[in-house]
Motif scaffolding. Structure first.
Motif, short mmCIF file in Angstrom:
data_model
loop_
_atom_site.label_atom_id
_atom_site.label_comp_id
_atom_site.label_asym_id
_atom_site.label_seq_id
_atom_site.Cartn_x
_atom_site.Cartn_y
_atom_site.Cartn_z
N ARG A 1 0.60 -1.07 -0.26
CA ARG A 1 0.07 0.00 -0.43
C ARG A 1 1.11 1.21 -0.33
N ALA A 2 1.74 1.24 0.43
CA ALA A 2 2.54 2.38 0.95
C ALA A 2 3.55 2.38 -0.04
N VAL A 3 3.87 1.43 -1.08
CA VAL A 3 4.55 2.12 -2.11
C VAL A 3 4.01 2.46 -2.94
N ALA A 4 2.54 1.98 -4.16
CA ALA A 4 1.81 2.58 -4.33
C ALA A 4 1.05 3.95 -4.03
N MET A 5 0.92 4.06 -3.26
CA MET A 5 0.51 5.33 -3.17
C MET A 5 1.52 6.55 -2.59
N ALA A 6 2.98 6.29 -2.92
CA ALA A 6 4.46 7.00 -3.48
C ALA A 6 4.49 7.11 -4.55
N VAL A 7 4.12 5.46 -5.74
CA VAL A 7 4.74 6.01 -6.78
C VAL A 7 3.78 7.11 -6.91
N VAL A 8 2.19 6.85 -6.50
CA VAL A 8 1.05 8.13 -6.91
C VAL A 8 1.43 9.30 -6.64
N LEU A 9 2.32 9.50 -5.89
CA LEU A 9 3.10 10.86 -5.03
C LEU A 9 3.80 11.15 -6.14
N LEU A 10 4.73 10.36 -6.67
CA LEU A 10 5.85 10.26 -7.38
C LEU A 10 5.22 11.42 -8.61
N GLY A 11 4.12 10.55 -9.09
CA GLY A 11 3.24 10.87 -10.47
C GLY A 11 2.94 11.95 -10.08
N THR A 12 2.14 12.51 -8.98
CA THR A 12 1.68 14.16 -9.43
C THR A 12 3.16 14.97 -9.09
N PHE A 13 4.35 14.65 -8.59
CA PHE A 13 5.62 15.70 -8.99
C PHE A 13 5.75 15.58 -11.00
N ALA A 14 5.63 14.75 -10.74
CA ALA A 14 5.39 14.93 -12.88
C ALA A 14 4.74 15.66 -13.63
N TRP A 15 3.10 14.81 -13.37
CA TRP A 15 1.93 15.48 -13.64
C TRP A 15 1.35 17.21 -13.83
N GLY A 16 2.66 17.36 -12.21
CA GLY A 16 2.25 18.96 -12.16
C GLY A 16 0.53 19.14 -11.46
N ARG A 17 0.04 17.80 -10.47
CA ARG A 17 -0.86 17.92 -10.33
C ARG A 17 -1.02 17.69 -8.68
N ARG A 18 -2.20 18.59 -7.90
CA ARG A 18 -2.12 17.94 -6.44
C ARG A 18 -2.12 16.82 -6.58
N TYR A 19 -1.77 16.42 -5.22
CA TYR A 19 -1.90 15.18 -4.28
C TYR A 19 -2.72 15.01 -3.31
N ASP A 20 -3.73 13.83 -3.62
CA ASP A 20 -4.48 14.02 -3.09
C ASP A 20 -4.71 12.03 -2.55
N LEU A 21 -5.16 12.38 -1.37
CA LEU A 21 -5.26 11.14 -0.15
C LEU A 21 -5.90 10.33 -0.18
N PRO A 22 -7.40 10.44 -0.57
CA PRO A 22 -7.87 9.63 -1.20
C PRO A 22 -7.95 8.90 -2.13
N THR A 23 -7.60 9.24 -3.24
CA THR A 23 -7.74 8.89 -4.48
C THR A 23 -6.11 8.00 -4.60
N ALA A 24 -5.15 8.60 -4.05
CA ALA A 24 -3.96 6.92 -3.84
C ALA A 24 -4.30 6.39 -2.26
N LEU A 25 -4.83 6.25 -1.81
CA LEU A 25 -4.56 5.23 -1.09
C LEU A 25 -5.91 4.43 -1.54
N ALA A 26 -6.87 4.88 -3.27
CA ALA A 26 -8.34 4.20 -3.39
C ALA A 26 -7.56 3.64 -4.56
N ALA A 27 -6.52 3.97 -5.29
CA ALA A 27 -5.75 3.52 -6.62
C ALA A 27 -5.19 2.73 -5.92
N SER A 28 -4.02 2.87 -4.71
CA SER A 28 -3.11 1.54 -4.54
C SER A 28 -4.39 0.56 -3.42
#
Length: 228
Positions: A23-50
């Motif tokens: 779970r933590a790795v998947a959420m971290a990947v989403v976090l890194l993706g927000t840096f690349a895409w220039g979008r705001r990190y959304d915790l519920p979205t990251a949790l659901a995606a993981s």
């Protein structure tokens, strides 16, 4: 790792990592993706995606006790911290407040799972987390600094890892101490499913009060004598 070429990702991932790490790795990947895409990190979205990713890789994830505990605990922590509440405080008080509220939130959502699978009611964890949560935050940042320092020059990471080991030992000792206290764990406990429904209904009401400023103010304004 050498057997990766003989295993599918579906088979290999559960061997390498536990549910909480996945779970933590998947959420971290989403976090890194927000840096690349220039979008705001959304915790519920990251949790659901993981959760979606882990369930696609292994459909048995939804029945895994570790997965139920890690997602229940994470959701509980998120719901227990009212928006903007932490920004109004700083310093040690803020850390202790976050640790206290987060511990209660995680405890509320994971306790039914623990009772269902282990027939035990864990109370000592609420106290242990007041020590473990701040130490875990320090360990996380210290580990990240150690990784960066090691990439520059490996010996730079050695003293940082030594300090991290001392803090980790302190956390483990603290956990063992609180676990040894009287009434830290109560059991055996067997509950019928309607009690779990009632538990989560009350937990949802508490989270609603915590996250709604008007409701929270109205509750705090209630005369204690009238309530009794």
């Amino acid at each position: 790792y050498t057997q990766f070429d003989t295993l599918s990702l579906h088979d290999a991932l559960p061997i390498w990592l536990g549910a909480s790490i996945n779970r933590a790795v998947a959420m971290a990947v989403v976090l890194l993706g927000t840096f690349a895409w220039g979008r705001r990190y959304d915790l519920p979205t990251a949790l659901a995606a993981s959760a979606l990713l882990l369930s696609l890789l292994d459909t048995g994830t939804v029945y895994d006790v570790g997965a139920q505990l890690t997602y229940g605990g994470t959701i509980g922590v998120c719901l227990a911290l009212p928006p903007g509440l932490m920004a109004q405080r700083s310093g040690l008080r803020s850390v202790l407040l976050a640790a206290g509220l987060g511990s209660v939130g995680a405890w509320l959502l994971t306790t039914p799972v623990i009772i269902q699978h282990y027939n035990s009611l864990v109370l000592g964890g609420l106290l242990a987390n007041l020590v473990a949560v701040p130490l875990a935050a320090v360990l996380l940042h210290l580990g990240l600094v150690a990784i960066g320092a090691g990439l520059v020059w490996l010996p730079l990471a050695v003293p940082l890892c030594a300090v991290a080991r001392i803090l980790l030992d302190a956390m483990l000792w603290s956990n063992a101490f609180f676990a040894s206290l009287p009434l830290a764990v109560l059991g055996p406990i067997h509950l019928w499913w309607p009690w779990f429904v009632l538990w989560y209904a009350l937990a949802a009401a508490l989270f609603l009060v915590l996250r709604s400023a008007p409701l929270r103010q109205r509750v705090l304004a209630v005369d204690g004598r009238w309530a009794v």
